[in-house]
Design a protein around this motif. Structure first.
Motif, short mmCIF file in Angstrom:
data_model
loop_
_atom_site.label_atom_id
_atom_site.label_comp_id
_atom_site.label_asym_id
_atom_site.label_seq_id
_atom_site.Cartn_x
_atom_site.Cartn_y
_atom_site.Cartn_z
N LEU A 1 -4.45 13.78 8.13
CA LEU A 1 -3.61 14.77 7.08
C LEU A 1 -3.09 13.71 5.76
N PRO A 2 -3.20 14.37 4.29
CA PRO A 2 -2.70 13.57 3.43
C PRO A 2 -1.55 13.04 3.43
N SER A 3 -1.40 11.83 2.92
CA SER A 3 0.06 11.28 3.22
C SER A 3 -0.16 9.75 2.30
N LEU A 4 1.10 9.53 2.10
CA LEU A 4 1.57 8.17 1.19
C LEU A 4 2.28 7.20 2.00
N SER A 5 2.28 6.00 2.02
CA SER A 5 3.13 5.05 2.35
C SER A 5 4.43 4.96 1.60
N TRP A 6 5.32 4.46 2.11
CA TRP A 6 6.49 4.27 1.31
C TRP A 6 6.56 3.04 0.23
N TYR A 7 5.43 2.29 0.65
CA TYR A 7 5.34 1.16 -0.28
C TYR A 7 4.26 1.40 -1.24
N PHE A 8 3.95 2.66 -1.43
CA PHE A 8 2.79 3.08 -2.47
C PHE A 8 2.73 2.56 -3.87
N PRO A 9 4.11 2.34 -4.54
CA PRO A 9 4.50 1.55 -5.68
C PRO A 9 3.62 0.08 -5.73
N LEU A 10 3.89 -0.48 -4.58
CA LEU A 10 3.08 -1.83 -4.35
C LEU A 10 1.89 -1.89 -4.27
N GLN A 11 1.22 -0.71 -3.50
CA GLN A 11 -0.18 -0.68 -3.57
C GLN A 11 -0.76 -0.03 -4.87
N LEU A 12 -0.02 0.69 -5.53
CA LEU A 12 -0.47 1.07 -7.18
C LEU A 12 -0.71 -0.33 -7.89
N PHE A 13 0.14 -1.23 -8.03
CA PHE A 13 0.30 -2.34 -8.65
C PHE A 13 -0.89 -3.15 -8.40
#
Length: 357
Positions: free
Chosen positions: A185-197
């Motif tokens: 299932l598509p999902s994002l981690s709560w720490y996605f902003p850090l992953q993006l950086f």
């Protein structure tokens, strides 16, 4: 006297002409970046030009109001949170639709169907982004406003459109091959902003050295010089380059980034949507302090944030005379001494009370 009358008057009288005729001057070839087609009769437009007009993607269409020229005024500020408020829901919408489809039907999305779904989603996001950049430019003007912005060249409209389509289509194909799990299932981690950086910084590391090499290594410049024929670019020219550079931008650098930081498809999708926004933004030239959303907020206290003016300045320089090689940050330009000074987005020239909308 009109131009037609002048030409007629200057044409030699064949009845009175002598048998010896002076050789005619060779025709002057238009510059590769000359853009006048949009000012001509629409019946003369080719398929690619009609597509750009119908999608309302031209930065300076015929009869459009001229962007204001603001010399000596402080530049307004476009906060990062406003950008996130615009980008995030549009980037996440395909994941939400994908999630709802799997939950409500119990079916999975075949990779072929996923490819077409996400490519179409990319195209819709890209069209909306370019339109937004163009609207902002008509309101706030351009950097180096006394110089005209380059349009889509008369002889290169097909090349421009196909380059953009390649960028939008090949990256999802690559991600589907290496990261897509049709049962997840598509999902994002709560720490996605850090992953993006982190993802943006890693990608920018590879892009920095590749980009710098094309400016400082003689044989590599020939693969980059077409992209630098535009000194005042627009978003549609962000992918305009020789084929060798296009493959580096579209496939090789993203692949190296994924090898260093393997992420699932949902995270890749969100990161790449943000990254493409920044890439197109860097070619928009809109006159404001417009920081990048991928890394700007974190790197700004260190003086390593990238804003729209930085890549605009980069395009005014050529072989061995440039800097600002990063496209997501100024982290690597700062560490390796290739950061260029800003002309208008200096701290003392930003009007922090004037927030752009």
């Amino acid at each position: 006297m009109s131009a037609t009358e002048t030409m007629t008057a200057s044409r030699p009288n064949t009845d009175a002409a002598s048998s010896t005729t002076a050789p005619s001057k060779p025709a002057i070839k238009p510059h590769l970046m000359t853009s006048t087609w949009h000012l001509q009769d629409p019946s003369t437009w080719n398929f690619w030009q009609r597509m750009l007009v119908r999608l309302d993607l031209l930065q300076q269409p015929k009869d459009a109001p001229k962007a204001p020229i603001r010399v000596g005024e402080k530049v307004p500020y476009y906060p990062a949170w406003r950008q996130h408020a615009w980008i995030f829901p549009r980037a996440a919408a395909p994941l939400v639709i994908h999630y709802a489809y799997m939950r409500l039907t119990g079916w999975t999305l075949h990779p072929v169907a996923a490819f077409f779904f996400y490519v179409i989603s990319f195209k819709l996001f890209a069209v909306a982004s370019v339109r937004k950049f163009n609207r902002m430019a008509l309101r706030y003007g351009y950097f180096d406003g006394m110089a005209p912005r380059d349009g889509v060249p008369d002889t290169q409209s097909r090349k421009v459109v196909l380059s953009l389509l390649g960028t939008i289509s090949i990256r999802p194909l690559f991600a589907l091959c290496v990261a897509y799990d049709r049962h997840a299932l598509p999902s994002l981690s709560w720490y996605f902003p850090l992953q993006l950086f982190l993802y943006a910084c890693i990608l920018d590391f590879f892009f920095y050295w590749y980009h710098r090499a094309t400016h400082e290594v003689s044989w590599a410049w020939r693969y980059h010089k077409k992209h630098h024929m535009t000194k005042h670019p627009n978003p549609l020219l962000s992918a305009f380059a020789d084929e060798e550079q296009e493959w580096g931008d579209i496939l090789i650098i993203p692949f190296l980034t994924w090898l260093c930081m393997p992420v699932d498809f949902s995270t890749w999708w969100m990161c790449t949507t943000y990254i493409l926004w920044v890439e197109a933004l860097g070619h928009g030239g809109v006159r404001m302090y417009w920081p990048t959303t991928t890394t700007g907020s974190i790197l700004r206290p260190l003086g390593m944030d990238l804003c729209l003016e930085d890549h605009d300045n980069h395009h005014r320089h050529g072989w061995k005379r440039s800097g600002n090689y990063g496209k997501q940050t100024r982290l690597w330009d700062t560490l390796f001494g290739t950061k260029l000074p800003r002309d208008e987005c200096r701290e003392d020239n930003i009007d922090w009370s004037y927030q752009a909308y």
